[in-house]
Enzyme design. Sequence first.
Site, PDB file in Angstrom:
ATOM      1  N   GLY A 141       2.533   7.435   2.983  1.00 35.90           N
ATOM      2  CA  GLY A 141       2.422   6.498   3.639  1.00 35.90           C
ATOM      3  C   GLY A 141       1.111   6.892   4.432  1.00 35.90           C
ATOM      4  N   GLU A 151       3.902   4.069  -0.229  1.00 30.90           N
ATOM      5  CA  GLU A 151       4.928   4.426  -1.256  1.00 30.90           C
ATOM      6  C   GLU A 151       5.855   5.380  -0.443  1.00 30.90           C
ATOM      7  OE1 GLU A 151       3.183   5.718  -4.734  1.00 30.90           O
ATOM      8  OE2 GLU A 151       2.177   3.774  -4.989  1.00 30.90           O
ATOM      9  N   GLU A 198       0.946   0.217  10.174  1.00 34.07           N
ATOM     10  CA  GLU A 198      -0.411   0.196   9.924  1.00 34.07           C
ATOM     11  C   GLU A 198      -1.250   1.271  10.465  1.00 34.07           C
ATOM     12  OE1 GLU A 198      -2.289  -3.525   9.884  1.00 34.07           O
ATOM     13  OE2 GLU A 198      -0.535  -4.812   9.550  1.00 34.07           O
ATOM     14  N   GLY A 199      -0.733   2.610  10.062  1.00 33.87           N
ATOM     15  CA  GLY A 199      -1.331   3.696  10.572  1.00 33.87           C
ATOM     16  C   GLY A 199      -0.665   4.179  11.827  1.00 33.87           C
ATOM     17  N   LEU A 205      15.970  -3.825  34.902  1.00 31.91           N
ATOM     18  CA  LEU A 205      17.326  -4.700  34.701  1.00 31.91           C
ATOM     19  C   LEU A 205      18.285  -3.898  35.007  1.00 31.91           C
ATOM     20  CD1 LEU A 205      15.134  -6.807  33.507  1.00 31.91           C
ATOM     21  CD2 LEU A 205      17.149  -7.467  32.141  1.00 31.91           C
ATOM     22  N   GLY A 206      17.993  -2.340  35.146  1.00 28.79           N
ATOM     23  CA  GLY A 206      19.348  -1.631  35.572  1.00 28.79           C
ATOM     24  C   GLY A 206      20.230  -1.666  34.047  1.00 28.79           C
ATOM     25  N   LEU A 249       0.999  -1.411   0.072  1.00 26.85           N
ATOM     26  CA  LEU A 249       0.016   0.008   0.138  1.00 26.85           C
ATOM     27  C   LEU A 249       0.797   1.022  -0.047  1.00 26.85           C
ATOM     28  CD1 LEU A 249      -2.852   1.371   0.162  1.00 26.85           C
ATOM     29  CD2 LEU A 249      -2.494   1.140   2.857  1.00 26.85           C
ATOM     30  N   GLN A 251      14.505  -0.598  32.603  1.00 28.40           N
ATOM     31  CA  GLN A 251      14.691   0.184  33.766  1.00 28.40           C
ATOM     32  C   GLN A 251      14.866  -0.916  34.870  1.00 28.40           C
ATOM     33  OE1 GLN A 251      15.518   3.378  33.470  1.00 28.40           O
ATOM     34  NE2 GLN A 251      15.784   3.649  35.877  1.00 28.40           N
TER      35      GLN A 251
HETATM   36  C1  LIG Z   1       8.897  -2.103   9.660  1.00 29.53           C
HETATM   37  C2  LIG Z   1       7.956  -1.431   8.681  1.00 29.53           C
HETATM   38  C3  LIG Z   1       7.029  -2.351   8.166  1.00 29.53           C
HETATM   39  C4  LIG Z   1       6.346  -1.807   7.337  1.00 29.53           C
HETATM   40  N1  LIG Z   1       5.203  -2.791   6.358  1.00 29.53           N
HETATM   41  C5  LIG Z   1       4.423  -2.211   5.564  1.00 29.53           C
HETATM   42  C6  LIG Z   1       3.628  -3.118   4.727  1.00 29.53           C
HETATM   43  O1  LIG Z   1       3.834  -4.497   4.716  1.00 29.53           O
HETATM   44  N2  LIG Z   1       2.964  -2.427   3.737  1.00 29.53           N
HETATM   45  C7  LIG Z   1       2.731  -1.155   3.836  1.00 29.53           C
HETATM   46  O2  LIG Z   1       2.092  -0.893   2.643  1.00 29.53           O
HETATM   47  N3  LIG Z   1       3.307  -0.403   4.546  1.00 29.53           N
HETATM   48  C8  LIG Z   1       4.280  -0.948   5.395  1.00 29.53           C
HETATM   49  N4  LIG Z   1       4.946   0.139   6.217  1.00 29.53           N
HETATM   50  C9  LIG Z   1       4.758   1.524   5.817  1.00 29.53           C
HETATM   51  C10 LIG Z   1       4.123   2.337   7.192  1.00 29.53           C
HETATM   52  O3  LIG Z   1       2.751   1.663   7.085  1.00 29.53           O
HETATM   53  C11 LIG Z   1       4.375   3.383   7.057  1.00 29.53           C
HETATM   54  O4  LIG Z   1       5.642   4.016   7.465  1.00 29.53           O
HETATM   55  C12 LIG Z   1       3.305   4.545   7.928  1.00 29.53           C
HETATM   56  O5  LIG Z   1       2.092   4.370   7.320  1.00 29.53           O
HETATM   57  C13 LIG Z   1       3.774   6.012   8.025  1.00 29.53           C
HETATM   58  O6  LIG Z   1       3.943   6.459   6.877  1.00 29.53           O
HETATM   59  P1  LIG Z   1       5.513   7.353   6.765  1.00 29.53           P
HETATM   60  O7  LIG Z   1       6.400   6.524   7.038  1.00 29.53           O
HETATM   61  O8  LIG Z   1       5.427   7.961   5.190  1.00 29.53           O
HETATM   62  O9  LIG Z   1       5.167   8.484   7.569  1.00 29.53           O
HETATM   63  P2  LIG Z   1       4.489   9.976   7.056  1.00 29.53           P
HETATM   64  O10 LIG Z   1       2.964   9.596   6.615  1.00 29.53           O
HETATM   65  O11 LIG Z   1       5.350  10.779   6.492  1.00 29.53           O
HETATM   66  O12 LIG Z   1       4.299  10.654   8.618  1.00 29.53           O
HETATM   67  C14 LIG Z   1       5.364  11.234   9.317  1.00 29.53           C
HETATM   68  C15 LIG Z   1       4.948  11.895  10.607  1.00 29.53           C
HETATM   69  O13 LIG Z   1       3.763  12.836  10.322  1.00 29.53           O
HETATM   70  C16 LIG Z   1       2.748  12.451  11.132  1.00 29.53           C
HETATM   71  N5  LIG Z   1       1.462  12.562  10.435  1.00 29.53           N
HETATM   72  C17 LIG Z   1       1.371  12.616   9.083  1.00 29.53           C
HETATM   73  N6  LIG Z   1       0.028  13.155   8.729  1.00 29.53           N
HETATM   74  C18 LIG Z   1      -0.590  13.346   9.919  1.00 29.53           C
HETATM   75  C19 LIG Z   1      -1.722  14.119  10.101  1.00 29.53           C
HETATM   76  N7  LIG Z   1      -2.530  14.296   9.331  1.00 29.53           N
HETATM   77  N8  LIG Z   1      -2.018  14.596  11.415  1.00 29.53           N
HETATM   78  C20 LIG Z   1      -0.771  14.374  12.303  1.00 29.53           C
HETATM   79  N9  LIG Z   1       0.086  13.865  12.161  1.00 29.53           N
HETATM   80  C21 LIG Z   1       0.276  13.369  11.086  1.00 29.53           C
HETATM   81  C22 LIG Z   1       2.864  10.938  11.347  1.00 29.53           C
HETATM   82  O14 LIG Z   1       2.228  10.277  12.230  1.00 29.53           O
HETATM   83  C23 LIG Z   1       4.220  10.678  11.629  1.00 29.53           C
HETATM   84  O15 LIG Z   1       4.704  10.915  12.783  1.00 29.53           O
HETATM   85  C24 LIG Z   1       5.821  -0.408   7.147  1.00 29.53           C
HETATM   86  C25 LIG Z   1       6.683   0.664   7.972  1.00 29.53           C
HETATM   87  C26 LIG Z   1       7.629   0.196   8.675  1.00 29.53           C
HETATM   88  C27 LIG Z   1       8.726   1.029   9.377  1.00 29.53           C
END
Ligand SMILES: Cc1cc2nc3c(=O)[nH]c(=O)nc-3n(C[C@H](O)[C@H](O)[C@H](O)COP(=O)(O)OP(=O)(O)OC[C@H]3O[C@@H](n4cnc5c(N)ncnc54)[C@H](O)[C@@H]3O)c2cc1C
Length: 381
Positions: free
Chosen positions: A133, A129, A364-365, A339-340, A127, A337
């Site tokens: 995200g 890119e 996942e959001g 386990l120090g 999902l 914490q």
């Molecule tokens: C280990 C790992 C595994 C993953 N696996 C998958 C997978 O299998 N498939 C897949 O599709 N994706 C996957 N993801 C992607 C993951 O779902 C996204 O990283 C996540 O949704 C956040 O998107 P972003 O990294 O682009 O952050 P951004 O969207 O760029 O967000 C950056 C920051 O801004 C905040 N933010 C953004 N918009 C708002 C808003 N409207 N209001 C307040 N705060 C906001 C966010 O909370 C975050 O703190 C994975 C990510 C990781 C790290």
Amino acid sequence: MPVDRLLPSSEARELLALVRDIADAELAPVAAVHEREERFPREVFRTLGKAGILGLPYPVDQGGGGQPYEVWLQVLEELGARWASVAVGFSVHALTCFPLAGYGTAEQQERWLPDMLGGELLGAYCLSEADAGSDPNAMRTRAVADGEVWVLDGVKAWVTHGGHADFYTSMVRTSDARSGGITCLLVPADAAGLSADRPEDKMGLTGSATATMRFDGVRVDGDRVMGAVGQGLPIALAALDAGRLGIAAVATGLAQGALDDAVAYAKTRKTFGKAIIDHQGLGFLLADMAAAVQSARTTYLDAARRKDLGRPYAKEASIAKLVATDAAMRVTTDAVQVLGGYGYTRDFPVERYMREAKVMQIFEGTNQIQRMVIARHLATS
Ligand SMILES: Cc1cc2nc3c(=O)[nH]c(=O)nc-3n(C[C@H](O)[C@H](O)[C@H](O)COP(=O)(O)OP(=O)(O)OC[C@H]3O[C@@H](n4cnc5c(N)ncnc54)[C@H](O)[C@@H]3O)c2cc1C
């Protein structure tokens, strides 16, 4: 001591006992070494898949285990307490099957679902890119129709199981419409033009491969569209409601594992002539950790029971994800914490738990997005 669970049937009690035994025998002994060596345990998914665990939450007539979500999530919690990377993998696999099981035609389900639920095939969910995200509607990966075939071009980021999966449940843009512009396609791993980059170099969850997937003129037959053309985003978001419950359960397991390690240590470590658990200041820290774990479990189970009853549960799933993953972050940090100095070394697993908990607040959001979902429900109810 196993967690004292309220389970709905004797079958569920037997299942949980079996999962605990398998997890103790197959996961716990090898988790640390895989994580340290950053090795994806494909064989573990085969073994547990063949034991029927990958398909547990799906109906028996589709080839699944027919278990209510209330039970499935507690299975994920038990796995999460032994090895978070594997438990996350199971949750992600369930997510990848959701569009076919919920929106596929009978013919599509008959063709692909038995192997997906039976442990033969492992899925990945595409999902996100690099620039889409939190806002998946900003995605740019595109599918263009060429007769009966869709031709995919673009780049998906952060794909769990990327490069290891057998199929990729992929959301792609099929029109520029803000609403109805995204379609869900089941892309086989051996499709020409599909490739994985080197896995990401992550802070934690290093036994789980996370990679960028490149779609370079990938041709996918029209019968691999899940649901209707243009229905992809609602399908993806519905899948995420269920997926968030999975992450909440894994996070609860991770927190439970950290609590268990902290309590065991606190009973044997002595300062000032007595076990540290008997110092009130430390005992209260452990009590708060236990309360956080129990609250996380109760919160995800409430959402799961609503889902099992066919009631709306999107708001409750977001609450569960928020509560459980924040609890996991706090509890794992506090376990270090307890386990120090030893907690800060790699000789004990609690530092790894803390690194693993962090990502649960992100994928996942993010937890900001969960708050956004909850606030929207409050505003419109
Ligand atoms: C280990 C790992 C595994 C993953 N696996 C998958 C997978 O299998 N498939 C897949 O599709 N994706 C996957 N993801 C992607 C993951 O779902 C996204 O990283 C996540 O949704 C956040 O998107 P972003 O990294 O682009 O952050 P951004 O969207 O760029 O967000 C950056 C920051 O801004 C905040 N933010 C953004 N918009 C708002 C808003 N409207 N209001 C307040 N705060 C906001 C966010 O909370 C975050 O703190 C994975 C990510 C990781 C790290």
